[in-house]
Write a protein that holds these residues in place. Sequence first.
Motif, PDB file in Angstrom:
ATOM      1  N   GLY A 289       7.857  -0.653   3.664  1.00 32.71           N
ATOM      2  CA  GLY A 289       7.590  -1.599   4.742  1.00 32.71           C
ATOM      3  C   GLY A 289       7.962  -1.069   6.107  1.00 32.71           C
ATOM      4  N   PRO A 290       7.486   0.118   6.474  1.00 35.70           N
ATOM      5  CA  PRO A 290       7.956   0.724   7.729  1.00 35.70           C
ATOM      6  C   PRO A 290       7.226   0.150   8.939  1.00 35.70           C
ATOM      7  N   ASP A 291       7.739   0.512  10.084  1.00 35.53           N
ATOM      8  CA  ASP A 291       7.051   0.263  11.348  1.00 35.53           C
ATOM      9  C   ASP A 291       6.068   1.415  11.546  1.00 35.53           C
ATOM     10  N   TRP A 292       4.777   1.116  11.412  1.00 38.62           N
ATOM     11  CA  TRP A 292       3.776   2.187  11.413  1.00 38.62           C
ATOM     12  C   TRP A 292       3.706   2.897  12.756  1.00 38.62           C
ATOM     13  N   ALA A 293       3.945   2.173  13.829  1.00 44.44           N
ATOM     14  CA  ALA A 293       4.008   2.850  15.136  1.00 44.44           C
ATOM     15  C   ALA A 293       5.194   3.807  15.187  1.00 44.44           C
TER      16      ALA A 293
ATOM     17  N   GLU B 264       7.344   9.405  14.748  1.00 39.96           N
ATOM     18  CA  GLU B 264       8.078  10.472  14.059  1.00 39.96           C
ATOM     19  C   GLU B 264       7.177  11.691  13.834  1.00 39.96           C
ATOM     20  N   ILE B 265       5.926  11.441  13.462  1.00 40.36           N
ATOM     21  CA  ILE B 265       4.989  12.561  13.271  1.00 40.36           C
ATOM     22  C   ILE B 265       4.789  13.310  14.583  1.00 40.36           C
ATOM     23  N   LEU B 266       4.645  12.586  15.679  1.00 34.39           N
ATOM     24  CA  LEU B 266       4.477  13.229  16.980  1.00 34.39           C
ATOM     25  C   LEU B 266       5.728  14.007  17.364  1.00 34.39           C
ATOM     26  N   ASN B 267       6.883  13.488  17.012  1.00 37.17           N
ATOM     27  CA  ASN B 267       8.131  14.193  17.319  1.00 37.17           C
ATOM     28  C   ASN B 267       8.209  15.519  16.563  1.00 37.17           C
ATOM     29  N   VAL B 268       7.816  15.491  15.285  1.00 33.48           N
ATOM     30  CA  VAL B 268       7.828  16.732  14.499  1.00 33.48           C
ATOM     31  C   VAL B 268       6.812  17.721  15.059  1.00 33.48           C
ATOM     32  N   LEU B 269       5.611  17.233  15.409  1.00 30.69           N
ATOM     33  CA  LEU B 269       4.590  18.129  15.958  1.00 30.69           C
ATOM     34  C   LEU B 269       5.055  18.736  17.281  1.00 30.69           C
ATOM     35  N   HIS B 270       5.767  17.965  18.060  1.00 27.79           N
ATOM     36  CA  HIS B 270       6.295  18.495  19.321  1.00 27.79           C
ATOM     37  C   HIS B 270       7.281  19.639  19.064  1.00 27.79           C
TER      38      HIS B 270
ATOM     39  N   GLY C 294      -4.147   7.645  18.883  1.00 31.00           N
ATOM     40  CA  GLY C 294      -4.047   6.665  17.810  1.00 31.00           C
ATOM     41  C   GLY C 294      -2.904   5.694  18.019  1.00 31.00           C
ATOM     42  N   ARG C 295      -1.790   6.171  18.563  1.00 30.61           N
ATOM     43  CA  ARG C 295      -0.666   5.263  18.825  1.00 30.61           C
ATOM     44  C   ARG C 295      -1.023   4.252  19.902  1.00 30.61           C
ATOM     45  N   ARG C 296      -1.818   4.681  20.869  1.00 26.58           N
ATOM     46  CA  ARG C 296      -2.256   3.746  21.910  1.00 26.58           C
ATOM     47  C   ARG C 296      -3.193   2.683  21.345  1.00 26.58           C
ATOM     48  N   ASP C 297      -4.065   3.080  20.407  1.00 27.13           N
ATOM     49  CA  ASP C 297      -5.053   2.152  19.859  1.00 27.13           C
ATOM     50  C   ASP C 297      -4.551   1.397  18.639  1.00 27.13           C
TER      51      ASP C 297
ATOM     52  N   SER D 167      -3.862   0.033   8.237  1.00 28.53           N
ATOM     53  CA  SER D 167      -5.220   0.587   8.293  1.00 28.53           C
ATOM     54  C   SER D 167      -5.411   1.424   9.551  1.00 28.53           C
ATOM     55  N   GLY D 168      -4.826   0.985  10.670  1.00 25.97           N
ATOM     56  CA  GLY D 168      -4.920   1.799  11.880  1.00 25.97           C
ATOM     57  C   GLY D 168      -4.224   3.140  11.715  1.00 25.97           C
ATOM     58  N   PHE D 169      -3.064   3.148  11.029  1.00 21.09           N
ATOM     59  CA  PHE D 169      -2.350   4.405  10.777  1.00 21.09           C
ATOM     60  C   PHE D 169      -3.170   5.318   9.868  1.00 21.09           C
TER      61      PHE D 169
END
Length: 672
Positions: free
Chosen positions: A275-279, A284-290, A334-337, A346-348
């Motif tokens: 039950g995570p916060d998808w945003a 977190e994914i963006l942080n790892v990619l950075h 995607g985070r903006r939308d 579904s957005g994630f």
Amino acid sequence: MSYQVLARKWRPRSFREMVGQTHVLKALINALDSQRLHHAYLFTGTRGVGKTTIARIIAKCLNCETGVSSTPCGVCSICKEIDEGRFIDLIEVDAASRTKVEDTRELLDNVQYAPSRGRFKVYLIDEVHMLSSHSFNALLKTLEEPPPHVKFLLATTDPQKLPVTILSRCLQFSLKNMPPERVVEHLTHVLGVEQVPFEEDALWLLGRAADGSMRDAMSLTDQAIAFGEGKVLAADVRAMLGTLDHGQVYGVLQALLEGDARGLIEAVRHLAEQGPDWAGVLAEILNVLHRVAIAQALPDAVDNGQGDRDRVLALAQALPAEDVQFYYQMGLIGRRDLPLAPDPRSGFEMVLLRMLAFRPADNGQPPRGALKPLGISPATTDSRPNPVAAAPSSAAVMPTPAPVAEAPPVVAAVVAEPLQVAPASVKTVAIVPPAPIVTAVATPVSAPVAAVDLPWNEPAAVVAEPEVVPVATQPLPVAEAVVTPAAAVSAAEAAADEDEEGAPEYDYEMADDSAYAYMDTLPDEPEVQVDIVAPAALPATGLAAQWLEMFAQLGLSGLTGSIAANCSLMAVEGDNWLLHLDPAQGALFNASQQRRINDALNQLQGRSINLDIQLCKPEQETPAQAAARKRGERQAQAEASIHADPLIQQMQQQFAAVIRAESIVPVDGVAA
């Protein structure tokens, strides 16, 4: 003995025990050792970084029985009383609860008295930004020139709210947030001394959750020990904080790296069980990619702030740099939308599938790894050619057909009227009205087919049209389907192809006037109704000219001014005046308006005038008509000035600029 929480038990009691804040400690230690002491210090920073702790240590350094130094003994009675919070000369004030000016005055009344036990009387005002403006004003003079035995130590989390007059009277020290590495290092030491079993991953979770506050980290550690029954385990801390398993983020990125759509959806399913916060997951994914991008540019610059430096370096070796940048940009969008999606999950998922579907290719080749099959039947395509899709656009370049020996010129007409598509076996002739046409000519062997000359292109060279050969009269179909320039290009190509295959030539005949009979049945365009402005009245002379001058001096406005502006003075017999009012204004005229105009005339003439206003079309120009005439003259003068401007004329010649007369407005003050 009652239990003492870790945040209080492990509170530093000397500068040596302080964690971090080296830039502040160095200045304070040097000042204490050299006896260069200021009378007011201001400590700023977020919660739990050591503002009050440093202030108490300074109070201990100033009043220690061994002397003023940066290393208090910690064993004398004064040091113990300060540590226990009962030293009488250390006055701690909570400004959040004592904001009134009366409280500040009561506090300052005791400043003049000497300290009871120590060398200095220390005022520690916490959250000083909560004081009222009157309290600050009452504090100013004492803060600037306190007695020599008084020191002020101010602490705040919001220095922007402090008046500049307070800031200019203090030495300001800004304390920094604690990085996760420093927090984990300190927690490792504390738990080791406390003999509490722990996992390093759990400490990294606590260090990140503390968000720069060492006190928050100690409080969360207390909670984690209670939650884990005396142990600090990563699974327990993750469940307590409700945070995401960082390893699952790497699972998602690994599925993207392998092009495994099934593995990607499976990773999302495992995430959904928590039950995570998808945003937050996307963040977190963006942080790892950075951090991966930093590792690719400069591997030595990658920090271990999240305890995953080795995994970041491994991912930086596996992912191409362009993929990292693409995934990062796609994740930001995607985070903006994400709030616009039907539901966050579904957005994630769509963001991840978009990353998978549009992953960059290498040197124009397909992606490195083929996407794994999902068991979905691929879409089938029809091998038969699509005539609509095959038609090139009007902006496309026409292909050059193969040379044809002795091929006569073929003319294809492009018109704006509809044409009917006939079967291939019927030879038809398109009947077109005498409208501007564009021709595409199939040239002989030595020249390629000329491009279609569209109306917006430069005029092409004139090509001699072939002689029209009349053919036998036969019923001709009426044109219905619209042929676009793209369709005309297709027609020209088809004609060229038929010539190559030896197809018979088509004859053309000129259409007579009866062919255009259908145009008579088309509905007429609605006529534009233009309001015809009545010609202006005769120029004002005599009494009418005098009325034009008097109207400007009457000072009338509003409805009364409009009535007077549409009048004309017709007769004056002593004190009896006659005005003619335009009947178009009769609906607005009443006795009240006449009385106001009469009063204005009486005031202007300095005598009593009997005014009579009759509804009759003025024969000479009224003030309203004169004003309209002057506006028209100014407008005409402005338009003439624009048309005569050399720069505008140059723009018309070079860029085909068009002057919009309705956009021209004369500048106020220009003489008519």
